[in-house]
Design a protein around this motif. Structure first.
Motif, PDB file in Angstrom:
ATOM      1  N   GLU A 108      -3.671  -4.594  -9.116  1.00 40.23           N
ATOM      2  CA  GLU A 108      -4.518  -4.804  -7.940  1.00 40.23           C
ATOM      3  C   GLU A 108      -3.680  -5.105  -6.704  1.00 40.23           C
ATOM      4  O   GLU A 108      -4.000  -4.673  -5.591  1.00 40.23           O
ATOM      5  N   THR A 109      -2.594  -5.861  -6.876  1.00 41.50           N
ATOM      6  CA  THR A 109      -1.693  -6.138  -5.758  1.00 41.50           C
ATOM      7  C   THR A 109      -1.082  -4.844  -5.231  1.00 41.50           C
ATOM      8  O   THR A 109      -0.985  -4.627  -4.016  1.00 41.50           O
ATOM      9  N   ILE A 110      -0.688  -3.974  -6.135  1.00 42.52           N
ATOM     10  CA  ILE A 110      -0.126  -2.682  -5.737  1.00 42.52           C
ATOM     11  C   ILE A 110      -1.173  -1.858  -4.995  1.00 42.52           C
ATOM     12  O   ILE A 110      -0.890  -1.255  -3.944  1.00 42.52           O
ATOM     13  N   ARG A 111      -2.401  -1.843  -5.509  1.00 42.93           N
ATOM     14  CA  ARG A 111      -3.472  -1.081  -4.851  1.00 42.93           C
ATOM     15  C   ARG A 111      -3.729  -1.600  -3.440  1.00 42.93           C
ATOM     16  O   ARG A 111      -3.986  -0.825  -2.510  1.00 42.93           O
ATOM     17  N   ALA A 112      -3.667  -2.918  -3.267  1.00 42.07           N
ATOM     18  CA  ALA A 112      -3.911  -3.502  -1.944  1.00 42.07           C
ATOM     19  C   ALA A 112      -2.839  -3.050  -0.952  1.00 42.07           C
ATOM     20  O   ALA A 112      -3.144  -2.765   0.221  1.00 42.07           O
ATOM     21  N   ILE A 113      -1.593  -2.977  -1.389  1.00 38.61           N
ATOM     22  CA  ILE A 113      -0.525  -2.513  -0.504  1.00 38.61           C
ATOM     23  C   ILE A 113      -0.736  -1.057  -0.129  1.00 38.61           C
ATOM     24  O   ILE A 113      -0.580  -0.656   1.028  1.00 38.61           O
ATOM     25  N   LEU A 114      -1.140  -0.246  -1.096  1.00 45.89           N
ATOM     26  CA  LEU A 114      -1.340   1.175  -0.827  1.00 45.89           C
ATOM     27  C   LEU A 114      -2.554   1.422   0.059  1.00 45.89           C
ATOM     28  O   LEU A 114      -2.610   2.417   0.784  1.00 45.89           O
ATOM     29  N   ALA A 115      -3.527   0.507   0.006  1.00 45.77           N
ATOM     30  CA  ALA A 115      -4.746   0.672   0.803  1.00 45.77           C
ATOM     31  C   ALA A 115      -4.552   0.272   2.250  1.00 45.77           C
ATOM     32  O   ALA A 115      -5.352   0.647   3.116  1.00 45.77           O
ATOM     33  N   ALA A 116      -3.513  -0.494   2.537  1.00 43.06           N
ATOM     34  CA  ALA A 116      -3.300  -0.953   3.906  1.00 43.06           C
ATOM     35  C   ALA A 116      -2.942   0.214   4.805  1.00 43.06           C
ATOM     36  O   ALA A 116      -2.174   1.095   4.407  1.00 43.06           O
ATOM     37  N   PRO A 117      -3.479   0.254   6.036  1.00 41.21           N
ATOM     38  CA  PRO A 117      -3.134   1.350   6.956  1.00 41.21           C
ATOM     39  C   PRO A 117      -1.684   1.231   7.398  1.00 41.21           C
ATOM     40  O   PRO A 117      -1.144   0.127   7.505  1.00 41.21           O
ATOM     41  N   PRO A 118      -1.023   2.347   7.638  1.00 40.32           N
ATOM     42  CA  PRO A 118       0.360   2.291   8.124  1.00 40.32           C
ATOM     43  C   PRO A 118       0.422   1.534   9.442  1.00 40.32           C
ATOM     44  O   PRO A 118      -0.446   1.691  10.300  1.00 40.32           O
ATOM     45  N   PRO A 119       1.412   0.664   9.647  1.00 44.58           N
ATOM     46  CA  PRO A 119       1.497  -0.113  10.888  1.00 44.58           C
ATOM     47  C   PRO A 119       1.845   0.766  12.077  1.00 44.58           C
ATOM     48  O   PRO A 119       2.589   1.733  11.950  1.00 44.58           O
ATOM     49  N   ARG A 120       1.293   0.412  13.238  1.00 43.59           N
ATOM     50  CA  ARG A 120       1.641   1.125  14.465  1.00 43.59           C
ATOM     51  C   ARG A 120       2.760   0.404  15.210  1.00 43.59           C
ATOM     52  O   ARG A 120       3.503   0.996  15.954  1.00 43.59           O
ATOM     53  N   ALA A 121       2.842  -0.920  14.992  1.00 44.96           N
ATOM     54  CA  ALA A 121       3.907  -1.708  15.609  1.00 44.96           C
ATOM     55  C   ALA A 121       5.198  -1.487  14.833  1.00 44.96           C
ATOM     56  O   ALA A 121       5.214  -0.800  13.817  1.00 44.96           O
ATOM     57  N   PRO A 122       6.309  -2.077  15.293  1.00 45.52           N
ATOM     58  CA  PRO A 122       7.550  -1.958  14.511  1.00 45.52           C
ATOM     59  C   PRO A 122       7.337  -2.409  13.083  1.00 45.52           C
ATOM     60  O   PRO A 122       6.612  -3.354  12.811  1.00 45.52           O
ATOM     61  N   ARG A 131       5.606   4.773   5.722  1.00 47.63           N
ATOM     62  CA  ARG A 131       6.144   6.089   6.049  1.00 47.63           C
ATOM     63  C   ARG A 131       5.342   7.218   5.421  1.00 47.63           C
ATOM     64  O   ARG A 131       5.338   8.330   5.930  1.00 47.63           O
ATOM     65  N   ILE A 132       4.746   6.949   4.243  1.00 45.91           N
ATOM     66  CA  ILE A 132       4.050   8.003   3.504  1.00 45.91           C
ATOM     67  C   ILE A 132       3.041   7.354   2.569  1.00 45.91           C
ATOM     68  O   ILE A 132       3.226   6.213   2.131  1.00 45.91           O
ATOM     69  N   ASP A 133       1.981   8.084   2.272  1.00 42.96           N
ATOM     70  CA  ASP A 133       1.036   7.667   1.241  1.00 42.96           C
ATOM     71  C   ASP A 133       1.521   8.288  -0.058  1.00 42.96           C
ATOM     72  O   ASP A 133       1.307   9.479  -0.307  1.00 42.96           O
ATOM     73  N   PRO A 134       2.236   7.540  -0.910  1.00 44.85           N
ATOM     74  CA  PRO A 134       2.848   8.163  -2.095  1.00 44.85           C
ATOM     75  C   PRO A 134       1.801   8.739  -3.031  1.00 44.85           C
ATOM     76  O   PRO A 134       0.731   8.145  -3.232  1.00 44.85           O
ATOM     77  N   PRO A 135       2.084   9.896  -3.639  1.00 42.24           N
ATOM     78  CA  PRO A 135       1.111  10.516  -4.551  1.00 42.24           C
ATOM     79  C   PRO A 135       0.759   9.656  -5.754  1.00 42.24           C
ATOM     80  O   PRO A 135      -0.334   9.775  -6.299  1.00 42.24           O
ATOM     81  N   GLY A 136       1.674   8.805  -6.174  1.00 40.16           N
ATOM     82  CA  GLY A 136       1.408   7.948  -7.320  1.00 40.16           C
ATOM     83  C   GLY A 136       2.325   6.742  -7.304  1.00 40.16           C
ATOM     84  O   GLY A 136       3.440   6.808  -6.789  1.00 40.16           O
ATOM     85  N   VAL A 137       1.838   5.637  -7.857  1.00 41.44           N
ATOM     86  CA  VAL A 137       2.656   4.428  -8.013  1.00 41.44           C
ATOM     87  C   VAL A 137       2.404   3.893  -9.412  1.00 41.44           C
ATOM     88  O   VAL A 137       1.253   3.820  -9.860  1.00 41.44           O
ATOM     89  N   LEU A 138       3.488   3.515 -10.096  1.00 42.65           N
ATOM     90  CA  LEU A 138       3.382   3.089 -11.484  1.00 42.65           C
ATOM     91  C   LEU A 138       4.057   1.739 -11.692  1.00 42.65           C
ATOM     92  O   LEU A 138       5.184   1.520 -11.253  1.00 42.65           O
ATOM     93  N   LEU A 139       3.366   0.838 -12.374  1.00 44.02           N
ATOM     94  CA  LEU A 139       3.908  -0.461 -12.757  1.00 44.02           C
ATOM     95  C   LEU A 139       4.637  -0.328 -14.088  1.00 44.02           C
ATOM     96  O   LEU A 139       4.056   0.155 -15.066  1.00 44.02           O
ATOM     97  N   GLU A 140       5.883  -0.765 -14.132  1.00 41.63           N
ATOM     98  CA  GLU A 140       6.674  -0.709 -15.373  1.00 41.63           C
ATOM     99  C   GLU A 140       6.795  -2.106 -15.979  1.00 41.63           C
ATOM    100  O   GLU A 140       7.113  -3.064 -15.287  1.00 41.63           O
TER     101      GLU A 140
END
Length: 530
Positions: free
Chosen positions: A268-282, A243-252
């Motif tokens: 690195e897992t978090i970075r990979a999720i953020l790097a993925a393009p937003p889906p066009r399908a459902p 839905r959005i490219d969040p300005p920041g993500v933090l691991l607690e």
């Protein structure tokens, strides 16, 4: 609303992992528990990080903006001083209450030592909005507020979490700190749909996102911040990313710290999720959550369908009937052990909200708060008119909220009868968790006590805590505990009793003993132990 500054990928800074944090590759920023740093004596590690250009954000845990009383001016000044000392672009806090009682209710003030949920009612929202505006006027930088994890639900709630947060943003302009781990916790414990929550949030107001781990025990999800981030939490992060490219993500991470390599791998897992393009399908379904809607359905915004795992009533339709009817003490991130309240659902340190336009006829940011029927199970619960954007909360609303919060907190920490409408089984879980958290935190702020009392410390403390609420923080609680033991003529061991007496005298006196007196006492104690 001005777009939040970009922060990137970060981690919660804790003294136990300070050296590891400094070595993490590609670190953009860190978050520090505000109450655990002193503006004039910042830890050297934070100084080195700032010199490298790493942003430091103070995360408060003790304001209690969701409480019935107006924010304490001294606490606000302290938070402002920390923001300025750290050169922070914003500060964050929680949508929670942490104390109750006092002059507003003509009852003793009681501390929770934990982040407890605010009822999603018109009274509570009016009070929260005014408290937030007071805080905003007192802080030198923007404020963002975090949603919390909970074990129990308030009876008679009038809004879903998403709508509650959306209207808070619309009325105050406050930013949001979305904790996707808390959305998962509330999904398991209270049957709340994380996809629907994201649908209803004003995502453009998100300042940053928290990600944390936990575990499920006896059908209850405990937001421990002491375990690896599970797949369902990462799935909710991916849903948010669609839905959005969040300005920041933090691991607690607040306890049971893993090797440095594991922390780096989670980032690195978090970075990979953020790097993925937003889906066009459902959108892909969040594990254990209802199927998401396609982007083409956004205009219609019909309520998401539910799986068997999410059939519990939505707040506003009455008390929940399944597991999870209310807030729980947290072992997750949010506070350095032993100093501030945590959030989460297990005893220990704490955890952390979201954003996006309203759904259906529910107004999102930029529109007048909805005056027509709501959507989904929230339909028809709103009165025809709402408190205006800048109106002060009705004093009667503060009093009603104060009485309700004092009654709940007294039941949780002082052994009084449970208020009507709460799930008795979940209240018992919360009571045990709060007491266990107090015992753990007191042991950390006063490590001499478990050493003096040995294996009997925990039993003695839990017995003390059954009907003696915390009134002024954990350090005062440790003093009250020892005073209780001494008055009660325990422990039986005369050596342990003398050591407890000296410990209490050193800390309860108007001023600490002189250095010579401490040296003599230490020498005597060493001779006794021989």
């Amino acid at each position: 609303m001005k777009q939040p500054d970009r922060l990137g990928t970060g981690i919660g800074w804790r003294p136990e992992i300070a050296a590891a944090v400094e070595r993490l590759p590609g670190l953009d920023w860190v978050e520090v528990v505000a109450e655990n740093v002193c503006p004039g004596h910042l830890p050297d590690s934070l100084g080195r990080l700032r010199e490298r250009g790493v942003t430091v954000v103070p995360h408060g845990v003790s304001l209690g903006l969701g409480g019935a009383e107006r924010p304490d001016a001294r606490r606000l000044a302290d938070l402002a001083a920390r923001a300025e000392a750290l050169g922070a672009p914003l500060v964050t806090e929680h949508i929670a209450f942490v104390r109750a009682g006092g002059a507003l209710t003509a009852s003793p003030r009681v501390e929770a030592g934990h982040l407890l949920p605010v009822p999603r009612t018109r009274d509570a929202l009016d009070v929260l909005c005014e408290n937030v505006r007071i805080a905003q006027d007192s802080l030198p930088v923007p404020l963002a507020l975090e949603n919390i994890a909970a074990l129990i639900s308030w009876p008679g709630e009038e809004m879903t979490e998403g709508r509650f947060l959306a209207e808070l943003v619309e009325r105050t302009g406050v930013r949001l700190l979305i904790d996707v781990a808390n959305l998962h916790t509330n999904h398991v414990n209270r049957g709340e749909d994380p996809v629907r929550a994201l649908d209803e949030l004003p995502v453009g107001a998100i300042a940053y996102v928290h990600v944390a781990g936990g575990l499920e025990r006896d059908g209850v999800w405990h937001d421990t911040h002491a375990h690896p981030v599970p797949r369902p939490v990462l799935d909710i992060l991916a849903e948010l990313r669609s839905r959005i490219d969040p300005p920041g993500v933090l691991l607690e991470r607040d306890d049971d710290f893993p090797p440095e390599e594991e922390l780096a791998a989670e980032l690195e897992t978090i970075r990979a999720i953020l790097a993925a393009p937003p889906p066009r399908a459902p959108r892909t379904q969040v594990q254990g959550a209802p199927a998401a809607r396609t982007d083409d359905a956004d205009a219609a915004r019909e309520p998401a369908s539910r799986t068997a795992a999410t059939t519990a009533p939505v707040p506003g339709t009455g008390p929940g009937t399944g597991p999870g009817t209310g807030p729980g003490p947290g072992t997750g991130p949010g506070t350095e052990p032993g100093t501030e309240p945590g959030t989460g659902t297990d005893a220990g340190p704490g955890t952390e909200p979201g954003t996006g336009p309203g759904t259906g006829t529910d107004a999102g940011p930029g529109t007048e708060p909805g005056t027509g029927p709501g959507t989904g199970t929230d339909a028809g619960t709103d009165p025809p008119t709402r408190t205006s954007r800048n109106a002060a909360a009705d004093p009667a609303a503060r009093e009603r909220l104060g009485l309700a919060q004092a009654a709940l907190l007294s039941a949780l920490v002082a052994g009084t009868p449970a208020p009507e409408g709460f799930d008795a089984r979940r209240l018992k879980v919360q009571i045990r968790a709060l007491a266990a958290k107090r015992a753990d935190v007191v042991a950390k702020v006063a490590p001499e006590l478990p050493e003096i009392l040995g294996a009997g410390y925990r039993h003695a403390y839990l017995d003390y805590a059954k009907s003696r609420p915390m009134r002024d923080g954990y350090r005062r609680d440790a003093l009250d505990f020892v005073e209780h033991l001494l008055v009660a003529a325990g422990p039986e061991d005369p050596v342990a009793r003398r050591r407890l007496t000296r410990w209490w005298q050193d800390r309860a006196a108007p001023r600490p003993p002189r250095r010579a007196a401490r040296f003599v006492r230490a020498a005597r104690a060493a001779l006794v132990r021989r």
